[in-house]
Design a protein around this motif. Structure first.
Motif, mmCIF file in Angstrom:
data_model
loop_
_atom_site.group_PDB
_atom_site.id
_atom_site.type_symbol
_atom_site.label_atom_id
_atom_site.label_comp_id
_atom_site.label_asym_id
_atom_site.label_seq_id
_atom_site.Cartn_x
_atom_site.Cartn_y
_atom_site.Cartn_z
ATOM 1 N N SER A 117 0.794 -1.228 0.000
ATOM 2 C CA SER A 117 0.000 0.000 0.000
ATOM 3 C C SER A 117 0.825 1.277 0.000
ATOM 4 O O SER A 117 0.265 2.367 -0.129
ATOM 5 C CB SER A 117 -0.906 0.013 1.233
ATOM 6 O OG SER A 117 -0.134 0.021 2.414
ATOM 7 N N ARG A 118 2.141 1.184 0.161
ATOM 8 C CA ARG A 118 2.956 2.397 0.208
ATOM 9 C C ARG A 118 3.960 2.467 -0.942
ATOM 10 O O ARG A 118 4.879 3.282 -0.903
ATOM 11 C CB ARG A 118 3.697 2.471 1.550
ATOM 12 C CG ARG A 118 2.773 2.684 2.726
ATOM 13 C CD ARG A 118 3.523 2.788 4.039
ATOM 14 N NE ARG A 118 3.983 1.504 4.515
ATOM 15 C CZ ARG A 118 4.713 1.340 5.623
ATOM 16 N NH1 ARG A 118 5.064 2.404 6.340
ATOM 17 N NH2 ARG A 118 5.085 0.149 6.007
ATOM 18 N N ALA A 119 3.791 1.640 -1.964
ATOM 19 C CA ALA A 119 4.849 1.496 -2.959
ATOM 20 C C ALA A 119 4.492 1.959 -4.360
ATOM 21 O O ALA A 119 5.247 1.733 -5.295
ATOM 22 C CB ALA A 119 5.286 0.020 -3.024
ATOM 23 N N SER A 120 3.340 2.628 -4.530
ATOM 24 C CA SER A 120 2.950 3.005 -5.894
ATOM 25 C C SER A 120 3.885 4.039 -6.500
ATOM 26 O O SER A 120 3.919 4.217 -7.716
ATOM 27 C CB SER A 120 1.516 3.544 -5.900
ATOM 28 O OG SER A 120 1.438 4.761 -5.190
ATOM 29 N N ASN A 121 4.663 4.737 -5.678
ATOM 30 C CA ASN A 121 5.625 5.716 -6.190
ATOM 31 C C ASN A 121 7.039 5.155 -6.261
ATOM 32 O O ASN A 121 7.999 5.906 -6.417
ATOM 33 C CB ASN A 121 5.610 6.964 -5.306
ATOM 34 C CG ASN A 121 4.271 7.665 -5.333
ATOM 35 O OD1 ASN A 121 3.682 7.865 -6.392
ATOM 36 N ND2 ASN A 121 3.762 8.023 -4.161
ATOM 37 N N GLY A 122 7.177 3.829 -6.152
ATOM 38 C CA GLY A 122 8.479 3.208 -6.175
ATOM 39 C C GLY A 122 9.100 3.149 -4.791
ATOM 40 O O GLY A 122 8.536 3.611 -3.795
ATOM 41 N N VAL A 123 10.291 2.565 -4.732
ATOM 42 C CA VAL A 123 10.976 2.364 -3.452
ATOM 43 C C VAL A 123 12.446 2.729 -3.605
ATOM 44 O O VAL A 123 13.092 2.348 -4.589
ATOM 45 C CB VAL A 123 10.854 0.900 -2.969
ATOM 46 C CG1 VAL A 123 11.592 0.704 -1.653
ATOM 47 C CG2 VAL A 123 9.394 0.496 -2.822
ATOM 48 N N LEU A 124 12.962 3.490 -2.638
ATOM 49 C CA LEU A 124 14.405 3.692 -2.511
ATOM 50 C C LEU A 124 14.880 2.864 -1.324
ATOM 51 O O LEU A 124 14.441 3.089 -0.194
ATOM 52 C CB LEU A 124 14.747 5.159 -2.271
ATOM 53 C CG LEU A 124 14.383 6.187 -3.338
ATOM 54 C CD1 LEU A 124 14.969 7.550 -2.970
ATOM 55 C CD2 LEU A 124 14.899 5.775 -4.695
ATOM 56 N N TYR A 125 15.766 1.907 -1.597
ATOM 57 C CA TYR A 125 16.264 1.039 -0.529
ATOM 58 C C TYR A 125 17.712 1.406 -0.235
ATOM 59 O O TYR A 125 18.585 1.252 -1.087
ATOM 60 C CB TYR A 125 16.163 -0.433 -0.924
ATOM 61 C CG TYR A 125 16.337 -1.377 0.245
ATOM 62 C CD1 TYR A 125 15.237 -2.001 0.805
ATOM 63 C CD2 TYR A 125 17.591 -1.614 0.806
ATOM 64 C CE1 TYR A 125 15.377 -2.859 1.892
ATOM 65 C CE2 TYR A 125 17.747 -2.453 1.890
ATOM 66 C CZ TYR A 125 16.632 -3.085 2.433
ATOM 67 O OH TYR A 125 16.779 -3.914 3.514
ATOM 68 N N ILE A 126 17.954 1.897 0.983
ATOM 69 C CA ILE A 126 19.296 2.303 1.403
ATOM 70 C C ILE A 126 19.938 1.177 2.194
ATOM 71 O O ILE A 126 19.347 0.656 3.144
ATOM 72 C CB ILE A 126 19.231 3.579 2.261
ATOM 73 C CG1 ILE A 126 18.648 4.742 1.452
ATOM 74 C CG2 ILE A 126 20.603 3.939 2.807
ATOM 75 C CD1 ILE A 126 18.331 5.965 2.287
ATOM 76 N N THR A 127 21.138 0.798 1.789
ATOM 77 C CA THR A 127 21.924 -0.189 2.525
ATOM 78 C C THR A 127 23.116 0.524 3.141
ATOM 79 O O THR A 127 23.924 1.130 2.428
ATOM 80 C CB THR A 127 22.418 -1.309 1.607
ATOM 81 O OG1 THR A 127 21.290 -1.933 0.969
ATOM 82 C CG2 THR A 127 23.186 -2.348 2.389
ATOM 83 N N THR A 128 23.215 0.488 4.464
ATOM 84 C CA THR A 128 24.351 1.134 5.114
ATOM 85 C C THR A 128 25.554 0.192 5.118
ATOM 86 O O THR A 128 25.430 -1.013 4.909
ATOM 87 C CB THR A 128 24.010 1.555 6.551
ATOM 88 O OG1 THR A 128 23.618 0.404 7.304
ATOM 89 C CG2 THR A 128 22.875 2.560 6.549
ATOM 90 N N LYS A 129 26.711 0.762 5.354
ATOM 91 C CA LYS A 129 27.958 0.002 5.241
ATOM 92 C C LYS A 129 28.102 -1.012 6.368
ATOM 93 O O LYS A 129 27.638 -0.806 7.482
ATOM 94 C CB LYS A 129 29.152 0.959 5.228
ATOM 95 C CG LYS A 129 29.215 1.825 3.970
ATOM 96 C CD LYS A 129 30.385 2.781 4.001
ATOM 97 C CE LYS A 129 30.437 3.600 2.711
ATOM 98 N NZ LYS A 129 31.540 4.588 2.708
ATOM 99 N N LYS A 130 28.763 -2.109 6.043
ATOM 100 C CA LYS A 130 29.025 -3.184 6.994
ATOM 101 C C LYS A 130 30.522 -3.484 7.010
ATOM 102 O O LYS A 130 31.257 -3.122 6.100
ATOM 103 C CB LYS A 130 28.259 -4.450 6.598
ATOM 104 C CG LYS A 130 26.768 -4.256 6.321
ATOM 105 C CD LYS A 130 26.005 -3.967 7.577
ATOM 106 C CE LYS A 130 24.499 -4.022 7.348
ATOM 107 N NZ LYS A 130 24.004 -2.995 6.419
ATOM 108 N N GLY A 131 30.947 -4.200 8.034
ATOM 109 C CA GLY A 131 32.320 -4.672 8.085
ATOM 110 C C GLY A 131 32.460 -6.003 7.378
ATOM 111 O O GLY A 131 31.503 -6.538 6.814
ATOM 112 N N SER A 132 33.654 -6.571 7.393
ATOM 113 C CA SER A 132 33.905 -7.845 6.725
ATOM 114 C C SER A 132 35.031 -8.582 7.429
ATOM 115 O O SER A 132 36.041 -7.973 7.808
ATOM 116 C CB SER A 132 34.278 -7.620 5.256
ATOM 117 O OG SER A 132 34.670 -8.828 4.644
#
Length: 989
Positions: free
Chosen positions: A218-233
């Motif tokens: 119900s909140r996605a008719s304008n598309g989605v911006l998905y932010i991934t924050t940095k991780k370690g390794s």
């Protein structure tokens, strides 16, 4: 016994013989870019299963059998390398990063993500290198021009402003067109972005079609911006990054400001038009003889931008970490315009055992904001260019006046010092997850996330302010918002035989948000040192407000692929929300999609010029529930009103028990192709159909209400996205030389397909726009017919009998000299642009790098309301005007821009609707990285890069107003965008 001993002896001799035929090879694997050791690199004998991995120091030892020809070195995020063995016993290798591999895994909405090449959906990802080290506070500005179909417009030069964004045009007429923004699996408010540090982002993935967005319902008719924050390794040694940047800002385009009359021109105009006699002008000039460019008084020049970021990331054992701290400050060009931000982030994840993992992402930010309030039609900034040029803001001693003589206005710096508005915001965005794998292929995950803020505004007027001496004021406003999201998913991956791969996902999500605010104000303070609510003795007032809403959702997705060649995906989601009427609180959304790796087919495998071809298609539904901050429009409500000495109640809204989401059907067909291993093309064609729009439907006042929000009307957008790039030069092993031009464009056509109450058109009051079935949202104004060269009178075309017909200037119904609003006609000029995109290139040689990006918008129009004031001397007599007003009618036969003096020069007509298409040099970055061979001598510094960046350096436009990038159908007193110059250094330790 003897037989057994003989067998043992035989096996021992065989082992000794085999050992004699094999040999050991040792070596070290490092990164070609930074010279750092790479742990966990796979080292295999080509064509066999014999192999090993590098240790924490990047070293390996491998026993290879006789006849081994080559070793294959492979590592995630790096290009695999094959090295011939020959007679070597020591083989050291440098692996180069693979920019395409780094962005292979993308988020598709819940679950573990997929490789980009296998995604069923129209998805684009912007990597961290394009997001960080920009001289702006908001990550949205860095996204401008990076993704086809994503429109980003900066409407203000305020450092704390949030750009407007939309994907594939406007999917709604009156509801929000902003995409859903998700960070690490938790939805956040678009306003949160200004508080976050873009240097903490690993990537921003843009989900554009139904296959990738319907899972958000119900909140996605304008598309989605998905932010991934940095991780370690744990695969890389710990690294420390320090970045420092300094820059300055100026007005991006001064054409409008420089088009006003100077003192000599204005004085002559005043006399020529009879406003003043020559003697009066001479007397004025005897007292005031400056020639002031007022925009240079109301806007500062070369204001500073400061940015410092520190991060450390790595891992040990089974735990990874990324910790960062940042500081950003930007001074706006207008007085009392400032953004000052402190950020902190700690992302930690650990593998408890083979079947359990958990992680915590902690983001905390504090910022201070000041915004200049004198826009719109205020002479204190927005219309300051109308000030007469002969007045001076400074005295004979060179100091600023507090109150400018003659002009009758306070100096903007004095206003900023004495009428203060200080805002601060505390942002808290933590999330945590627990993930278990009880059996092979099954992953169960639970996650909790918050998006919370405390915002405080302190507005004071000093008692020493000469405009209200000994009568200060203090207003304190506080608001708190908390959004909580609980998500539970179960994902099961399995295969049938070796060619059939399945993934099934089930999920449940709950979100609620509460907002509360209170406000207090008092006046009468008499001492600048005592500016508290309690020290005010007059006009004591207080108020408060609150609101809340919630969502409850169930969703599922199924994925299947055959031989990693044919991919199918389907999703379904049911949302229930308190925002909607009791009869329609739930809605179900779905999507189906398919991807075909056409290049894998036998009939294309041997086509040498076609390196890759992937075809995709999807269709599905989504919803839009963002229709303002009033979360109770579905309810019949009452409000209070004073009645005698008590409190009375009145009906506030009629409510609608059937109110529900806007509905959207999205269909997308596209392909991605690679030619000659160097030309990359991605294209998609889409059709968005919005129905049951949330519109304010007008009603007769006799009903007791002027309007009511209802689900009615329909809208359509269709268009194409094109993303093209090619490796003009790509010589990684020859001086690291590369040149990669790129071009991105979205072309979108919009039209309204249904309205309400059987209407063919509707003219919303006081907007200057028109909604007409079969057309885009268009401008409606009287049509200017020019100045009558004989009489000098203004003329307008008489309107078409049907107001919804588009004006045809070649066949008109005659003209009139009398202006009124009944002359309004449909200009056929769309409010939204039909094309936007970018072009540029990335290039490098040895340690040098260059990134150039031009952003453009075509078919954008704005009502230039500023020129109603700046080209209207008969209405605003005595104020300075643009030099264009000098072209007014004087004698019969004159062909001029404006009518004779005494007539109103400018009305709200078609002349003010101006083409605001523009092109800007959005980004120009030049950098140099010191060679690793030089840095190795320091034993500490592993990377050292210096860079210079310019933003919005050039602007090309026909628009005659302040700024063409304003995302509104009207431009009036806007705070202009800025161009920035900055230099910085990035150090890796």
């Amino acid at each position: 016994m003897k037989k057994n001993l003989l067998s043992l002896l035989f096996l021992s001799l065989f082992a000794l013989s085999a050992f004699a035929q094999s040999r050991k090879i040792t070596g070290t694997v490092i990164g070609a870019d930074d010279g750092l050791a790479l742990p966990g690199v796979s080292v295999k004998v080509q064509g066999t299963n014999v192999g090993t991995q590098t240790n924490a120091q990047g070293s390996y030892t491998l026993t290879v059998p006789q006849g081994a020809k080559a070793l294959v070195f492979s590592y995630i995020g790096y290009t695999a390398k094959t090295v011939a063995i020959g007679n070597q016993s020591v083989i050291n290798v440098k692996l180069s990063t693979d920019s395409k591999a780094l962005t292979e895994v993308v988020v598709i909405g819940y679950g573990s993500g997929v490789q980009r090449k296998d995604a069923v959906g129209d998805i684009a990802s912007v990597a961290s290198k394009d997001l960080e080290d920009k001289p702006v506070a908001n990550v949205l500005d860095a996204l401008q021009g990076r993704v086809a179909g994503l429109s980003v417009l900066s409407s203000s030069g305020e450092p704390s402003s949030t750009p407007s964004i939309n994907i594939h045009g406007l999917g709604s007429i009156s509801s929000s067109n902003t995409p859903l923004i998700v960070m690490d699996g938790v939805p956040i408010d678009p306003g949160t972005l200004i508080s976050l540090n873009p240097d903490d982002f690993e990537s921003v993935t843009v989900l554009k079609d139904a296959a990738s967005t319907s899972i958000y319902g119900s909140r996605a008719s304008n598309g989605v911006l998905y932010i991934t924050t940095k991780k370690g390794s744990v695969d890389k040694p710990a690294s420390i990054s320090v970045t420092s940047e300094y820059g300055i800002s100026q007005i991006a385009n001064t054409d409008y400001f420089n088009n006003f009359m100077n003192t000599a021109q204005f004085a002559a105009f005043e006399v020529a038009t009879g406003v003043q006699t020559q003697a009066q002008v001479n007397a004025t000039l005897a007292t005031y003889n400056a020639d002031t460019k007022w925009y240079k008084v109301y806007f500062k020049n070369n204001t500073g931008t400061y940015s410092n970021n520190f991060s450390v990331s790595g891992g040990s054992g089974k735990t990874t970490y990324f910790v960062s701290a940042g500081y950003f400050r930007q001074d706006g060009l207008a007085y009392r315009s400032l953004f000052n931000r402190y950020t902190f982030r700690a992302n930690i994840a650990t593998e408890v055992n083979k079947w359990m993992k958990f992680g915590v992402n902690m983001g905390g930010d504090y910022d201070e904001r000041q915004t200049n309030p004198y826009g719109s039609n205020s002479l204190n900034r927005g219309l300051s260019v109308l000030a007469q040029p002969w007045y001076s803001p400074t005295g004979p001693d060179g100091n600023n006046y507090n109150f400018i003589p003659g002009l009758g206005l306070y100096h903007p710096q004095y206003l900023a010092n004495n009428i203060q508005d200080n805002n601060n915001n505390i942002q808290f965005d933590p999330s945590a997850y627990l993930q278990i794998t009880p059996i092979k292929g099954l992953t169960i995950k639970t996650q909790l996330g918050y998006d919370a803020f405390d915002f405080r505004e302190s507005a004071v007027r000093l008692p020493s302010y000469i405009g209200s001496l000994n009568n200060g004021s203090d207003q304190e406003f506080f608001t708190r918002g908390v959004s909580k999201t609980f998500t539970n998913t179960a994902e099961y991956k399995f295969s049938v035989k070796s060619d059939n791969h399945f993934t099934a996902l089930l999920g449940q999500e709950y979100t609620d948000q509460t907002n509360g605010a209170f406000n207090g104000i008092t006046t009468g303070q008499t001492d600048d040192r005592l500016l508290l609510l309690s020290t005010g003795t007059l006009n004591k007032n207080a108020s408060s407000s609150s609101s809340e809403y919630s969502y409850y959702s169930l969703f599922a997705r199924a994925d299947y692929d055959y031989k990693s060649r044919y991919f199918l995906e389907a999703s379904i989601r049911n949302d229930k929300s308190s925002k909607f009427g009791i009869n329609n609180q739930s809605a179900t959304f779905y999507s189906v999609g398919a991807t075909w790796k056409a290049k894998e087919e036998n009939f294309l495998k041997n086509v040498s010029w076609l390196s890759d071809l992937t075809v995709r298609a999807s269709t599905g539904t989504t919803g839009n529930s963002l229709f303002g901050n009033n979360y109770y429009q579905q309810l019949a409500t009452v409000s209070t009103t004073p009645y005698n000495t008590g409190t009375g109640f009145v009906l506030a809204a009629a409510g609608d028990p059937d109110l529900t989401w806007e509905k959207q059907q999205m269909t997308d067909v596209g392909f991605s192709a690679t030619f000659f291993n160097r030309i990359y093309l991605d294209a998609s064609f889409y059709l968005r159909k919005t129905t049951a729009m949330l519109l304010q439907v007008p009603y007769a006042f006799t009903t007791g209400f002027a309007s009511q929000v209802q689900n009615t009307g329909a809208l359509q957008n269709k268009g194409v996205d094109i993303d093209l790039s090619f490796d003009l030069i790509n010589r990684a092993n020859a001086h690291k030389a590369y040149v990669t031009p790129h071009f991105i464009v979205n072309m979108n056509a919009q039209k309204i397909t249904a309205l309400f109450q059987g209407r063919n058109y509707w003219i919303p009051a006081n907007t200057g726009t028109m909604w007409t079935i079969g057309q885009a949202i268009t401008y409606i104004e009287p049509v200017w017919a020019g100045v009558n060269p004989t009489t000098g009178l203004p003329q307008w075309y008489l309107p078409d009998p049907n107001p919804d017909n588009v004006v045809n200037k070649t066949t008109n119904n005659g003209v009139t000299n009398t202006f009124n609003t009944t002359l309004q006609q449909n200009l056929g000029v769309p409010v939204t642009a039909w094309a936007n995109g970018s072009f540029g290139l990335s290039a490098g040689y040895e340690g040098f790098s260059l990134d150039v990006l031009f952003n453009f918008v075509k078919g954008k129009y704005i009502t230039n309301n500023d020129q109603y004031f700046s080209q209207n001397p008969t209405q605003f007599t005595g104020y300075n005007q643009e030099v264009t007003v000098l072209d007014y009618w004087k004698n019969p036969g004159d062909v001029t821009t404006f009518p004779k003096y005494g007539q109103q020069f400018t009305q709200f007509d078609s002349r003010l609707i101006q083409d605001a298409s523009f092109m800007r040099l959005k980004n120009l970055t030049i950098g140099y990285s010191i060679p690793k061979s030089v840095l190795q001598r320091t034993k500490v510094i592993k990377g050292f890069t210096v860079f210079a960046t310019g933003r919005d350096l050039l602007t090309f436009t026909k628009y005659k107003g302040i700024d063409p990038e304003v995302n509104s159908n009207i431009g009036l007193g806007n705070n202009p965008n800025t161009k920035n110059y900055s230099v910085g250094v990035k150090i890796g330790l």
